[in-house]
Scaffold this active site. Structure first.
Site, PDB file in Angstrom:
ATOM      1  N   TYR A  99      -3.888 -19.970   0.181  1.00 28.36           N
ATOM      2  CA  TYR A  99      -4.386 -19.246  -1.003  1.00 28.36           C
ATOM      3  C   TYR A  99      -4.846 -17.871  -0.539  1.00 28.36           C
ATOM      4  CZ  TYR A  99      -7.403 -17.842  -4.869  1.00 28.36           C
ATOM      5  OH  TYR A  99      -7.979 -17.141  -5.895  1.00 28.36           O
ATOM      6  N   GLU A 180      -3.605 -12.203  -6.945  1.00 28.48           N
ATOM      7  CA  GLU A 180      -3.699 -13.535  -6.336  1.00 28.48           C
ATOM      8  C   GLU A 180      -2.311 -14.071  -6.008  1.00 28.48           C
ATOM      9  OE1 GLU A 180      -6.321 -17.002  -8.015  1.00 28.48           O
ATOM     10  OE2 GLU A 180      -4.287 -17.301  -8.754  1.00 28.48           O
TER      11      GLU A 180
END
Lengths: 376, 293
Positions: A99, A180
């Site tokens: 992530y 992101e």
């Protein structure tokens, strides 16, 4: 403004971040023109999260199967977000998911990297999450600091550090609130590829980010109709499930007014911050938008004038009551030119409440009793 | 009083604009010692009887100003703020709303590196009633006294100041720190200043949902502030999840609701008021010479 995954990946590619080869389709038969080999993954392009769990990502083995699945996916709505198109990608064989995000940390007052070497599942509560505060001016070593904190080594260390730095540069260049990559795939061959992307462009920066001129219409589709209309008018509306419509100037006062409505036994129907210095026209638009909400039985207008002149607000109210004489309206006005406003309102049959608690109580009472117009 | 008094010399960046001009006039009428305006290209002219300079540096050299209030448009604010810092201004009050947060972050870093104080952006400013008003607050609502206020909100601050004033309770200084996520001054610095200020007896802290600044301030108060603090939080009825990004949620770690902030207040000895009038009531009871509100 949020972007769709395919748009986020176009920005990633522009910034030099590796993305899988892909095609985007809006009709099932267009799948015949896609030459990525088989099987492929079909991904609904929606604004909402939880797409995978909702069945919005499907693997298909043949063109025939693909067309059938594509038809279903294109008709899907996931958490109020209608599928805009499908992104078609080959399957990426990965050994690891990371992530990686850049956002603004409001408490530290600076941009930060947020990353987890074990992926984005339950990221809010993942104890392995790493953050790095970004200092100005940015240099790529800050991306390496993150890769080091993630415990990466060798080729993957260098690639993730490079991607983090490039992600930051996009974040700065396009005034993003959030950039992101989740997941960031690490393949068997130690390639690092963005599997999915989420990008939010800061609303206040839209005026100088010319690349996104005219994108707003397409990207506000998931907002309820009145919230979208408000956003275009420069008003801030959030609808709730009560029956007392609320319009104030300033976000804090609007929230405090909602809270008082609740405290005195009513149910707020919305939050509408008309902003400081709202003129007659903008105030009228604000009242019309709340009036259009069918759940709204009473409108409570609470304006404490610092910048806002009460007579401008009163003029808007007079015009509104001419158009909608049956609307139950409770008005609290305080500040510049209050006396003038009071006289104007009296002619429209509206009482002016100088005290906030009296006004809130009157609105709650009016919402209960369904008494006729004027709410005296 | 903190930050401002009647001797604070103030320049106005953007004094010749529509909003800047109107508020320059109001600040002068209030009695604020406004000494100059700054508008690049309009040096040598006048605004409301004040000299206008092309640069903050020139204005500081000619007038000895230590404070600058900024009314320039959002995309010009980063530049204007840097100019003020580099000209030697000690206190910046940045009123402008709608500055992209990355610009603010860059300005905040520069401000901190140079030990300058900055209040804002997106704030109503600072008022020491009866002495000086820097910003857009309506001066007539405030009156001199012994209650210090620090708030993230504009009009809600006016509402609570009005409740105090109507109850006969004056204010030492009110600081509107602004509603943006990234800002120059948080709660803690004004809280510490009020704690040290001999003219402040009671402190009112006004917060709202989002972030964890109130929770952190509550812990700070328990450790450092020896005066009564009354808290108010707006947004009990605000729905969760609006405009909260995925990565944003991770920093807050489940904090940021009104309930969390109120609990944190109570756990740290801060009395929580539910309405503006209740703020006045609790302040009145906490003053050394109690006032019944």
């Amino acid at each position: 403004m949020n972007l769709y995954e395919y748009e986020a990946k176009q920005l990633f590619a522009e910034g030099g971040i590796p993305v899988p080869p892909s095609a985007r389709i809006t009709k099932p038969e267009d799948l015949a023109k896609v030459h990525l080999g088989w099987p492929v993954i079909l991904k609904c392009q929606v604004m909402s999260g939880g797409r995978g769990k909702a069945g919005g990502i499907q693997k298909v083995k043949t063109l025939e199967e693909g067309k059938e699945v594509a038809k279903k996916l294109l008709a899907m709505t996931i958490k109020d977000s209608k599928t805009e198109s499908l992104l078609v990608e080959p399957i990426v064989n990965f050994k690891k998911e990371i992530y990686l995000a850049v956002t603004i940390d409001r408490e530290r007052g600076c941009p930060i990297f947020i990353a987890a070497a074990d992926g984005g599942m339950e990221i809010e509560s993942n104890p392995n999450v790493q953050t790095v505060a970004i200092t100005y001016p940015f240099h790529p070593y800050q991306g390496r600091a993150l890769a080091h904190q993630l415990g990466l080594k060798g080729a993957v260390f260098a690639k993730v550090a490079d991607i983090a730095a490039k992600l930051y540069l996009l974040f700065e260049k396009y005034d993003l609130d959030l950039a992101e990559i989740n997941p960031l795939f690490v393949t068997e061959g130690d390639d690092v590829i963005a599997g999915d992307g989420k990008i939010t462009i800061n609303d206040d920066a839209m005026g100088r980010q010319k690349k996104f001129d005219g994108w707003q219409d397409k990207h506000l589709v998931d907002l309820p109709v009145r919230e979208r209309r408000s956003k275009k008018e420069g008003l801030n509306l959030v609808e709730l499930d009560g029956n007392i419509g609320i319009i104030c100037n300033g976000a804090g006062l609007t929230m405090a007014t909602m809270d008082m409505v609740k405290k005195f036994g009513g149910n707020p129907g919305n939050f509408l911050d008309a902003g400081g210095g709202s003129d007659q026209e903008k105030t009228l638009t604000a009242i019309e938008i709340v009036h259009d909400n069918p759940n709204c039985d009473v409108i409570l207008l609470n304006i404490l004038g610092g910048i806002t002149a009460c007579d401008e607000v009163a003029a808007a109210l007079v015009e509104f009551m001419k158009r909608h004489p049956n609307r139950k309206m409770i008005v609290r006005l305080r500040g510049n030119n209050q006396d003038k406003a009071e006289k104007m309102l009296a002619e429209s049959g509206l009482k002016l409440y100088p005290d906030i608690e009296d006004a809130v109580k009157a609105a709650v009472e009016a919402a209960k009793t369904k008494q006729p117009v004027g709410a005296r | 009083m903190i930050l401002l008094d009647k001797n604070t010399k103030v320049v106005v960046q953007g004094a010749t604009g529509k909003m800047g001009g109107a508020h320059t006039k109001r600040m002068i009428e209030y009695g604020t010692k406004i000494v100059a305006g700054v508008t690049p290209g309009k040096g040598g002219t006048q605004v409301h009887g004040l000299p206008v300079y092309d640069s903050v540096k020139e204005a500081v050299e000619k007038t000895g100003a230590t404070c600058s209030v900024i009314f320039v448009p959002p995309y010009g604010s980063l530049d204007a703020g840097f100019e003020a810092v580099d000209a030697g201004i000690e206190l910046i009050v940045l009123i402008t709303e709608g500055i992209p947060p990355q610009d603010t972050a860059k300005l905040v870093a520069h401000v901190k590196a140079n030990n300058v104080k900055m209040v804002g952006p997106n704030c109503p400013g600072v008022i020491t009633p009866g002495e000086s008003l820097v910003g857009i607050l309506p001066g007539s609502i405030f009156k001199p006294g012994k209650t210090g206020m620090v708030s993230r909100s504009g009009t809600l601050t006016y509402e609570i100041a009005l409740a105090l004033t109507e109850a006969g309770i004056g204010q030492s200084t009110c600081v509107g720190i602004g509603g943006d996520p990234v800002k120059g001054t948080g709660y803690q610095e004004p809280l510490q200043m009020f704690s040290d200020d001999p003219n402040t007896e009671v402190i009112v802290m006004i917060g709202e949902i989002g972030g964890t600044a109130e929770e952190e301030a509550a812990e700070f108060i328990k450790k450092n502030v020896k005066k009564p603090v009354i808290g108010f939080i707006a947004g009990v009825t605000a729905p969760p999840g609006k405009r909260m990004g995925h990565a944003g949620a991770i920093i807050s770690g489940g904090k940021g609701t009104a309930e969390s902030k109120m609990k944190s207040f109570e756990a740290n000895g801060i009395k929580v008021a539910m309405t503006p009038k209740e703020v006045a009531k609790l302040v009145g009871e906490s003053l050394k010479t109690p006032v019944k509100a």
